[in-house]
Every structure is written in structure tokens, then in C-alpha cells.
Design a protein around this motif. Sequence first.
Motif, short mmCIF file in Angstrom:
data_model
loop_
_atom_site.label_atom_id
_atom_site.label_comp_id
_atom_site.label_asym_id
_atom_site.label_seq_id
_atom_site.Cartn_x
_atom_site.Cartn_y
_atom_site.Cartn_z
N ALA A 41 14.36 -8.49 6.57
CA ALA A 41 13.66 -9.71 7.35
C ALA A 41 12.39 -8.49 8.39
O ALA A 41 12.72 -7.29 8.16
CB ALA A 41 13.92 -10.40 8.80
N TYR A 42 11.29 -9.26 8.38
CA TYR A 42 10.13 -7.87 8.97
C TYR A 42 9.71 -9.33 10.66
O TYR A 42 9.94 -10.35 10.41
CB TYR A 42 9.34 -6.94 8.18
CG TYR A 42 8.16 -8.03 8.26
CD1 TYR A 42 8.02 -8.39 7.03
CD2 TYR A 42 6.53 -7.68 8.58
CE1 TYR A 42 7.23 -9.39 6.26
CE2 TYR A 42 5.91 -8.71 7.98
CZ TYR A 42 5.90 -9.02 6.84
OH TYR A 42 5.02 -9.73 6.28
N ASN A 43 9.31 -8.96 10.68
CA ASN A 43 8.38 -9.51 12.18
C ASN A 43 7.03 -9.81 11.98
O ASN A 43 6.02 -8.81 11.47
CB ASN A 43 8.53 -9.37 14.04
CG ASN A 43 10.28 -9.42 13.89
OD1 ASN A 43 11.05 -9.13 12.90
ND2 ASN A 43 11.21 -10.12 14.96
N MET A 94 8.08 7.49 1.52
CA MET A 94 9.01 7.78 1.10
C MET A 94 9.53 8.37 -0.13
O MET A 94 10.93 8.49 -0.30
CB MET A 94 10.06 6.74 2.04
CG MET A 94 9.87 4.97 1.47
SD MET A 94 10.94 4.31 2.60
CE MET A 94 10.45 4.61 3.93
N SER A 135 13.85 2.01 4.08
CA SER A 135 14.99 2.01 3.52
C SER A 135 16.04 1.62 3.19
O SER A 135 16.97 1.85 2.95
CB SER A 135 15.43 3.49 4.71
OG SER A 135 15.72 3.32 5.78
N ARG A 136 16.47 0.23 3.47
CA ARG A 136 17.48 0.00 3.83
C ARG A 136 17.77 -1.00 1.97
O ARG A 136 18.84 -1.28 1.72
CB ARG A 136 17.39 -1.46 3.98
CG ARG A 136 19.28 -2.13 4.45
CD ARG A 136 18.56 -2.91 5.74
NE ARG A 136 20.13 -4.46 5.32
CZ ARG A 136 19.92 -5.28 6.80
NH1 ARG A 136 19.35 -4.84 7.97
NH2 ARG A 136 20.49 -6.10 6.77
N ASP A 144 4.44 -7.08 13.03
CA ASP A 144 5.17 -5.26 11.92
C ASP A 144 3.80 -4.28 11.72
O ASP A 144 3.78 -4.61 11.14
CB ASP A 144 6.36 -5.38 11.42
CG ASP A 144 7.53 -5.62 12.40
OD1 ASP A 144 7.58 -6.27 13.53
OD2 ASP A 144 8.27 -5.77 11.78
N THR A 145 4.07 -2.81 12.21
CA THR A 145 3.61 -2.20 11.25
C THR A 145 4.26 -1.03 10.76
O THR A 145 4.02 -0.26 9.53
CB THR A 145 2.37 -1.64 12.57
OG1 THR A 145 2.88 -1.20 13.36
CG2 THR A 145 1.35 -2.56 12.51
N ASP A 146 5.46 -0.88 11.18
CA ASP A 146 6.23 0.41 10.81
C ASP A 146 7.63 -0.91 10.08
O ASP A 146 8.18 -1.17 10.68
CB ASP A 146 7.00 0.91 11.89
CG ASP A 146 8.41 1.81 11.44
OD1 ASP A 146 8.39 2.06 10.54
OD2 ASP A 146 8.84 1.97 11.99
N ASN A 199 18.06 2.07 -0.34
CA ASN A 199 19.58 2.28 -0.28
C ASN A 199 20.65 1.85 -1.61
O ASN A 199 21.43 1.55 -1.96
CB ASN A 199 20.05 2.30 1.45
CG ASN A 199 21.67 3.32 1.82
OD1 ASN A 199 21.75 3.88 1.09
ND2 ASN A 199 21.61 2.35 2.42
N GLN A 246 3.79 3.23 2.64
CA GLN A 246 4.78 3.72 3.62
C GLN A 246 5.98 3.79 2.51
O GLN A 246 6.53 4.85 2.28
CB GLN A 246 5.56 2.66 4.26
CG GLN A 246 5.08 2.24 6.01
CD GLN A 246 4.81 1.94 6.99
OE1 GLN A 246 5.99 1.54 6.74
NE2 GLN A 246 4.22 1.50 8.00
N SER A 297 9.71 1.20 8.32
CA SER A 297 10.51 2.53 7.31
C SER A 297 12.26 2.04 7.28
O SER A 297 11.91 1.67 5.71
CB SER A 297 10.51 3.67 8.35
OG SER A 297 9.24 3.54 8.98
N ALA A 298 12.51 1.56 8.12
CA ALA A 298 13.48 1.15 8.02
C ALA A 298 14.00 -0.29 7.54
O ALA A 298 14.85 0.03 6.22
CB ALA A 298 14.43 -0.16 10.34
N GLN A 299 13.43 -0.93 7.18
CA GLN A 299 13.24 -2.44 5.61
C GLN A 299 13.57 -1.89 4.63
O GLN A 299 14.13 -1.74 3.90
CB GLN A 299 12.34 -3.41 6.05
CG GLN A 299 12.85 -4.65 7.28
CD GLN A 299 11.33 -3.44 8.23
OE1 GLN A 299 11.37 -2.89 8.73
NE2 GLN A 299 11.53 -4.36 9.42
#
Lengths: 350, 379
Positions: B198-200, B240, B211-212, B203-205, B215, B236, B207-209
Motif C-alpha cells: 500500500a501507499y498513501n 534502485m 524494495s519490499r 506520497d512521493t517516496d 525483496n 525510483q 522506496s520502502a514499497q
Amino acid sequence: MSRVVASLLLCAVCILLALLRKYRTHVVSNPALKYSYYPALILLAALGINYLLTALGANKVYTFQQAVYGLSLGSVYALIALGYTMVYGIIRLINFAHGDIYMVGAYAGYYAVTVMHLPFVPALVIAMVASSVLGVLIERIAYKPLRNSPRITLLITAIGMSLLLENVGQKLFTSTPRTYPTIFKASYEVFGVSVDQSRIIIFAVTVLLMIGLQYFVNYTKPGMAMRALSQDRDAARLMGINVDRVISVTFAVGSALAGAAGILVGIVYPQIKPTMGIMPGLKAFVAAVIGGIGIIPGAMLGGMIIGVSENFVTAYISSSWRDAIAFGLLILILLVKPSGLLGKSVREKV
Amino acid sequence: MKRGYLVVALTFVVLTALTVSAVAADTIKIGVAAPLTGPLAPYGEGVRDGAILAVEQANAKGGVLGKQIELVILDDQADATQAANVVTRLIQREKVVGVIGPVISATASVGGPICQRFGIPMITPTATAVSITRVGDYVFRVCFLDDSQGSAAVNYMYGEGIKKAAVLYKVGDAYSEGLRDVFMQKTKELGMESIDVAYNLGDTDFSAQLSRMKNFGAEGVFCPFYYEDAVLVTRQAKAMGYNPLFVGTDGWDAQELLDQAGDASLGSAMTTHFSPTDSRPIVQQYLADFQARFGHFPIVLAALGYDATRLMIEAIGRAGSDDPKAIRAAIAATEGFDGVTGSPISLDENGDPVKDVTIIKVIEKDGELAFDFVAAVRP
């Protein structure tokens, strides 16, 4: 199991050593420890976390990757939080228009890069100067006439200023999002963790600005005047300090840092819009409170905590929980230690 | 006072004359309700132009049932109240036998019940809200429902040999969350491994989503959101070093994606209603005819307006009568209709189309980024 406990203990000791006021004053007065104490603690804590992750059998690359992402996001929050904290320290005002000054900085940087075709450093300077001029103007026009009004009047003016900037921004820049061009392309691998050049720059610029700010506040005349003002405005005035000028300088410096955050955000998360300041503004406010509002290193610490925890929540739980946890932290800190992590508890004089 | 009566009387006479002439005219009338002024005017004009082209082509071939077709076009301003007036006027005063439109869900959900009450068939070319066709048996549409995009995207990924896929969705957004559900269910049915991330809003970042998902090992990422976020996500991901097959939805089908994401968007696929690079003769003929008639390139919605109007005309022919009841039955019985927005089109019991979803991809052509037709996929 014992390894888990041992590494957790190590981390806990590091955090306690970093936060305990008694040790801190001792350290600061000791020239040999002054500059090596915190880096050493951070290194020790990182080793502890590394050991813990090994013991738990976690995916270390993934975890440290999140830390890298978190630190670059945290840098942005920290830079914005500094402006909140400085202004609060001087005139006890939560300047809600601060997030929008950050937005203007992002646009100034955008035009410097795309229209004037400037390289990064001059664009950074332009963004900082533009924000700083705007910050001083806002202070002069909207806040100065209310210097002796009740604090709530000032707060409402700040909220109005924020709305004004957002809406003028939508008129001026249009509400269509703008996209920064890619300025830094390179990416490096460190132990399997990918670190983009842009993230190194955002972090490095933030740390440099922090060091510069520390120097400014502690070792220059205007910095000393600012500290004097934050302790007692009337006494400072009696000592011959030009209060209005010092307040303007504070707004100029705080806004310049927000402007820097604006352009730094543009190079890593390349989309900007007139309403971009609202959420980071709130988060930075939370960061300032978590670190201890009015305390400069606290703003940096708070920003990093928010940035890193947000990334970990998104990576391991879900981004639905992210904002809830950021604001939950705020409530928790206010309940447990209302003066913030680095704040001293001062009893209200009656 | 006397003058007041005179005006009323005169108006009455004029109105009666108009109505009589409308009935007496030897044409078959089809109504179009679309926004022609206001911010949504470009969409309305697209639908209108598509309808005009379809009618002119039919008339050139002798019309339908031996009569010429007359198009009555009214402006609903994308406003629900105005849409109610316009649809009522089309039915009661203009005596149309069928209505094309309204264009957006908010106006179509007002127009639908009116057409149902008066027993006049309505085909909305573009309104995607599920509830619109559920008001009764006189309301149809030719655009696919959002759900189709989710299952078509999964089918496409599956066809590309992807075994692990992720969906990145926006929390609190009905469109995004609805497609997430379809994606998760469909991947499960096909035996693919999948996660939802999910994202909100705002959001502009990412990265975490990202890389998840990296992964997790997702080779395909379904992205039910608009191009503004797609720009950030693709850039993005590229930064990465994560290069999965991104499959977006119709919200990605915008020139701005290519301009702002640049190279990062290269290779991304998306589901959409219509692609001008589709090589089927009917599509290329439509594009040539449209440009010859209007002098500019059609927007996507024009193709839907064109298909809706052609479907209506064809149904009138099959009904063999201009009785709205017979036309409704003929529309409902549509089978194997050859549309420019997908073929063959048939309509299910709700009045929603069963048709292929167009998949397009970002390619590099003559040193510039462009959208290119890849496949038509059954949802």
C-alpha cells in the motif's frame, strides 16, 4: 536467545548513554570526547543491531536498505523541523506556514534547474535565498505587528498564512505536479545495500547544514543573541540586543533550511506540487516535538526517528499504519516526556 | 397581464408546432447528452465527434430502416441537475429513440433512471461506475468496467510467464483498492504468488514499497493508479535497479508519463480502452475517417462514443423498427459486435460489455518514447 538479549542490551545502553543529560553535559565539557562520543555511540548501536539481526536470522541487506531510505527521508524532516524549532525557541510560535516555505523552496530550485539550467549547488543557493526572503517577509508582514498579541492570535495568523501560500501557489505554479529532471544518476553498492548518489547528497548536505547551524548558534554573535532571546526576551533587550533583527535572522535561517529541504526532496523524490508542504510540515512538527521543541539537535534526532520509523513501518507492516504510527509516537512522547527526548523537564514557574 | 397570456399562448403554439414537426419528420432521432462546456468539455466533445462520425457514415450508406438518422446533441455541463433536464428533454421533446451518454458516472447515474422510466434505451460510452447499468434493462454501456482491467492485467502477466507478482495500491481510493482485490483474487486463481503493498495519498517516496516488492521477488507489478504517481514509481524503481514489468491501468495512458518519467517508463505496459497503434483495419479506417472529418487526432473517448453510436444504429437495424422497446431488445441481444475499442463485443445480462482489454506498452521509436499496441486480452 542469549545473543538476542545481549545485542538488545547493547543497543539500549547506547540509547541511554546518548539521552542521559548527566553524561551529556560531562561529555560536552570534555574536549577529547566532544566530537567522538556520538559517532562512537552510533557505531556501537549499529553493531548491536547488526548482531541482533544475525541472531534473529533476518534479511540484513533489506533491513539496512530501509535504514538508508529512512535516513534520506529523515534528513528532509530534520531540515524542516529545524525551522519549526528555531522559531518556537525564539518567539514561542508554531509557524504553520513553514511547510509552505519548504514548498516555495522546492519550486525555486525547480525553476533554477529547469529554466535557468543551473547546476545543483547554485540552484540550492537560490532555493535557500528565495525561501529565506519569503520567510523574513512573512515575519515582517504578518507576525511582527502581532508581537504583543496573545499567542493564539499569532497561531491563527500562521494557519492563515499557510492557507494563503498554498492557494497562491496553486494559482502561480498551477496544481499540475512538476517533475524534477534526474540530476544525480549514479548508484553504489555497499555490502549489497544500494545507495544512490542523490541519497548520499541529501544526507551529506543535511549534515553539513546542521554543523553550520550548530556553529552559527553557538559561536557567532547573532547566534548568541538568538540563544539569549530564547532564554529571556526582555533581559536580552535590556542587554542591547536588537530583538526585531534577531527574530528576522531566525526566520531567515530557518526558512533557508526549509528551502534546502525543498530542493533536496526534488532530487530524490522528483515530484513537487503546491500542496506538498502540508504533510511533511506536520511530520516535521512532530519530529521537532519528539526531539524537544526549541532544541536544535533534538530536531535532527526527531526527524531521523520519524523518517526511519516510517520506512520500517512501510517495509514490514503496511503504509496504512505509517502516519498512524508517526502521530502515535507524538502522543506517546507527549505522555511520557512532554519536553521531548532531549528536552529538560522545566517546572512551570507559578 | 394580457401580454403575459399572449406569451404563454404563443409559446404553447410554437412548442406544439415543434413537436408535430418532430414527429412528422422522416428521420430517426438519436440523442447525445455530453458536457460541451466547462472543464470536462474536451471529453464531451470527443464523444460527440465520435457519434457524429458514426451517424454520418451510416447516413452515407443510406441510413437505417430506409430513413436518415438525425443526431440531437445537448450539453449537460457534466452537472447532475442539468443532465436530468437534458435527458428528459431528449426523450419528451426531441422524441429520440435512444440516448448516447451521459459521459461521466455522476451524470450517467442520473440519466439512467430517467431513460428506464420512459422506456428509452441508453448507452453510456464512458461511465465506469458499476451501479449505472444496474438500474434496469434499458441502460447499457460500451466501456469495460474497472474490474476488467485487473483481470486483464493478471492474464497478461501470466501470459508473459510471470510467476510472482505484486500490486501497489493507494489506500482509501475506491478505484485502486477495488482493482487490488481483483488482482489478488485472480492471481490466486491462476496459482501465481502475489503480495499487495500500500501507499498513501500524496506520497512521493516509494522506496520502502519498491524494495519490499523487490525483496519478494516480484517480476511483475500491477499499478492501479494515475500517471502522476507512476512517474515517481518508475523513476525510483529505475534508480534502485529494480526492473519488473510494470502494468498500469488506463490512468497511465497519458503523454505526461512519457515526458516526465522518460527512460524509466520504457517497457511499462498498461491496460486501456483503445490504442491508435492497433493495426486492425477497422481501427485504422476509423482514425483516417475521423481525421478527414474533423482535422485532428481523436482522443480515446471519441472511439467509445463512436462504438456506442454504431452499436445503437446497428441495433435499430436488427430491431427492424424504431420502437424503443424493440431497439432495447436488439441492444441486449448484441453478439460479436466489431468495435474499434475491442472486438468482439457482446453485452451481459447487466448491460455491461464483454470485450477485450487493450494492452499497450512504452517503446522507443525514432529516438522518442511512444505507446505501442501489444495485445488485446480477455479479462
